[in-house]
Design an enzyme around this catalytic site. Sequence first.
Site, PDB file in Angstrom:
ATOM      1  N   ALA A   1      71.225  60.436 -17.399  1.00 37.04           N
ATOM      2  CA  ALA A   1      72.577  60.638 -16.976  1.00 37.04           C
ATOM      3  C   ALA A   1      73.235  59.341 -16.909  1.00 37.04           C
ATOM      4  CB  ALA A   1      73.128  61.400 -15.830  1.00 37.04           C
TER       5      ALA A   1
ATOM      6  N   ALA B   1      64.178  66.473 -18.117  1.00 38.89           N
ATOM      7  CA  ALA B   1      64.726  67.441 -17.260  1.00 38.89           C
ATOM      8  C   ALA B   1      64.360  66.903 -15.774  1.00 38.89           C
ATOM      9  CB  ALA B   1      64.229  68.676 -17.717  1.00 38.89           C
ATOM     10  N   ARG B   2      63.193  67.556 -15.319  1.00 36.62           N
ATOM     11  CA  ARG B   2      62.965  67.119 -13.884  1.00 36.62           C
ATOM     12  C   ARG B   2      61.295  67.046 -13.798  1.00 36.62           C
ATOM     13  NH1 ARG B   2      67.451  66.406 -12.663  1.00 36.62           N
ATOM     14  NH2 ARG B   2      68.794  67.038 -11.349  1.00 36.62           N
TER      15      ARG B   2
ATOM     16  N   GLU C   1      59.845  60.113  -7.125  1.00 37.79           N
ATOM     17  CA  GLU C   1      60.671  58.897  -7.630  1.00 37.79           C
ATOM     18  C   GLU C   1      61.259  57.926  -6.680  1.00 37.79           C
ATOM     19  OE1 GLU C   1      63.752  60.945  -9.886  1.00 37.79           O
ATOM     20  OE2 GLU C   1      62.407  61.484 -11.489  1.00 37.79           O
TER      21      GLU C   1
ATOM     22  N   ASP D   1      61.120  60.732 -18.580  1.00 37.57           N
ATOM     23  CA  ASP D   1      62.102  60.071 -17.748  1.00 37.57           C
ATOM     24  C   ASP D   1      62.149  60.518 -16.393  1.00 37.57           C
ATOM     25  OD1 ASP D   1      64.693  58.415 -17.859  1.00 37.57           O
ATOM     26  OD2 ASP D   1      65.699  60.389 -17.663  1.00 37.57           O
TER      27      ASP D   1
ATOM     28  N   HIS E   1      64.338  57.476 -14.703  1.00 37.21           N
ATOM     29  CA  HIS E   1      65.457  58.726 -14.729  1.00 37.21           C
ATOM     30  C   HIS E   1      66.726  58.257 -15.142  1.00 37.21           C
ATOM     31  CE1 HIS E   1      66.266  62.309 -12.058  1.00 37.21           C
ATOM     32  NE2 HIS E   1      67.413  62.443 -13.289  1.00 37.21           N
ATOM     33  N   LEU E   2      66.933  58.084 -16.572  1.00 35.37           N
ATOM     34  CA  LEU E   2      68.076  57.412 -16.977  1.00 35.37           C
ATOM     35  C   LEU E   2      68.889  58.265 -17.866  1.00 35.37           C
ATOM     36  CD1 LEU E   2      66.792  53.993 -18.602  1.00 35.37           C
ATOM     37  CD2 LEU E   2      68.000  54.320 -16.279  1.00 35.37           C
TER      38      LEU E   2
ATOM     39  N   THR F   1      64.455  72.784 -18.881  1.00 32.97           N
ATOM     40  CA  THR F   1      64.659  73.982 -17.903  1.00 32.97           C
ATOM     41  C   THR F   1      65.078  73.320 -16.493  1.00 32.97           C
ATOM     42  OG1 THR F   1      62.459  73.995 -16.850  1.00 32.97           O
ATOM     43  CG2 THR F   1      62.725  75.082 -19.253  1.00 32.97           C
TER      44      THR F   1
ATOM     45  N   ASP G   1      63.748  80.801 -24.378  1.00 35.10           N
ATOM     46  CA  ASP G   1      64.817  80.581 -23.470  1.00 35.10           C
ATOM     47  C   ASP G   1      64.711  82.348 -22.833  1.00 35.10           C
ATOM     48  OD1 ASP G   1      67.343  78.642 -22.073  1.00 35.10           O
ATOM     49  OD2 ASP G   1      67.290  80.946 -21.965  1.00 35.10           O
TER      50      ASP G   1
END
Length: 557
Positions: free
Chosen positions: A333, A282-283, A312, A307, A330-331, A254, A222
């Site tokens: 959250a 993450a993304r 998407e 995820d 994309h689960l 990140t 990091d």
Amino acid sequence: LLCLFLFFPSSSVNSAPIKRTHHHHHQFTNSPNRLPRIHNPTEKNPKMAPTSIKSVLISESVDPRCRAILEENGILVTEKQNMKKEELIAEIGLYDGLVVRSATKVTADIISAAHNLKIIGRAGTGVDNVDVNAATHKGIIVMNTPSGNTISAAELTCALLMSLSRNVPQAVMSMKEGNWDRKKFMGSELYGKVLGIVGLGRIGKEVATRMQAFGMKTVGYDPITPLEVSATWGVEQMSLEQLWPLCDYITVHTPLMPSTVGLLNDNTFAKCKKGVKVVNCARGGIIDEAALLRALESGQCGGAGLDVFNEEPPKNRSLVDHPNVICCPHLGASTKEAQARCGEDIAQQIVDMVKGKNLVGAVNAQVLAGTFSQESHLLIKLGESLGALLQSCSADKKPLSRVQITTQGETASLTCFVLGNYILVVGKLCSLLCLITWRQHKIGFSPEFVELVAGGCSYRVSGSVQGGAPVLLELNGSVFRQPIALCGNLLFFRASGGPQLLSSMAGVLAANGVEIQSFSAPTAHPEDPWHCVGVSSLLPDLSVLKPSVKDAAQLQI
């Protein structure tokens, strides 16, 4: 002290009455880089002056507690889901705040139309669906909920790591198809394996502590979290070049930004252990999808848990259909607890901002945090007032083609982008094509000041904050004996300062139903100096002053 210099094409000034308005936007041309958020465990939440938020638009489905908290604190809430971009552009000007999740794309066009917007609240962590750069230049806070979905995202990451190690989803599907194939789904233990965590913010930390319970060795990278801090979590930090060849598993946590796009690519996969398994909750885009597919086909990557995707839902199904890939829509959250927490958090953070409490989750705080201190709040009020004064003095001039803003002092430097926006936009001094540049000034002025320079004939105004209120010290070479409070109805005029000037002006004003309430003259007497009178009301027509003065301007603050 705040000094402004403006240059316009030459012509006399004879402006109509104006009132200051906040319903105009100027896009600076020398924009700073985006300010992506990476958690810094050592940072403190900045304090800020109270901000007025009267109405908020919620453009997506958020937990009902979000609306309830806002309304309990006197904020009017409107909920409109699935708005098209054109619909949002048409309506966004009506609101002081906007709350989104990930589906609403808050582009520069939308921000440009957001004349009253002060806050964009993202009920979640990532803000790549918001043009942070455009918002920052307009003085709009972009705020996320840094801890709202931390536990849910961390738990899903752990679930994917465990599923990769034991082929759980594939085995389930095989069973449902009527098979019983124990050898095909031979797995491996997590115990004793090395987990590389790229991104040691809140989620990375929670993943580390959970996977350590399985006996995994955790290493990480990091650029912000200090080594001694991550060491207290049991994570040994190292460079990425050192990390890649050590790991049996790699998970990324990140933001998506230029430096993290394609972080795992052909080159980095080649540096990893053969058969390394990777997880991305993450993304989409942090792992190069084409490179990942090549690594899976060659066996360099032994499996992937995804995820998130570049697109998407993904139209290219190559990864989704690969037998060594387990994936989710994309689960990260998508738990009741996370959604409730994010909805409550973003609402409470907005309320705290309104009340002037700690500013939590502001992703563009590096530029804007100082703007919302009490000292900066007063400086911006001064900038607004001086901008309005310059607009009234230049209403008949051509638009500026060039402006230079010079700042000095810590507060002025922190707030320079927003302060400049208020001076220029509230003052309506520039066209959208106006070139604006910035520089730091080191000597010759008081500690806090801002200076504007533009091409043509010159105007200069200097002001400061005294007694908690903005005051004018100088207008175009006329330095006033007493600071002029920038409030109420003010009439400025340029004329020779003879003994009959005041009585002559009083007569003209009285004939037009206007009373003089104060009078300010310059200390020195340059040719045709500027004077200022506080008046009971603005003149309907400044042309009645032409026989007595050379230039005149008026404004209501």
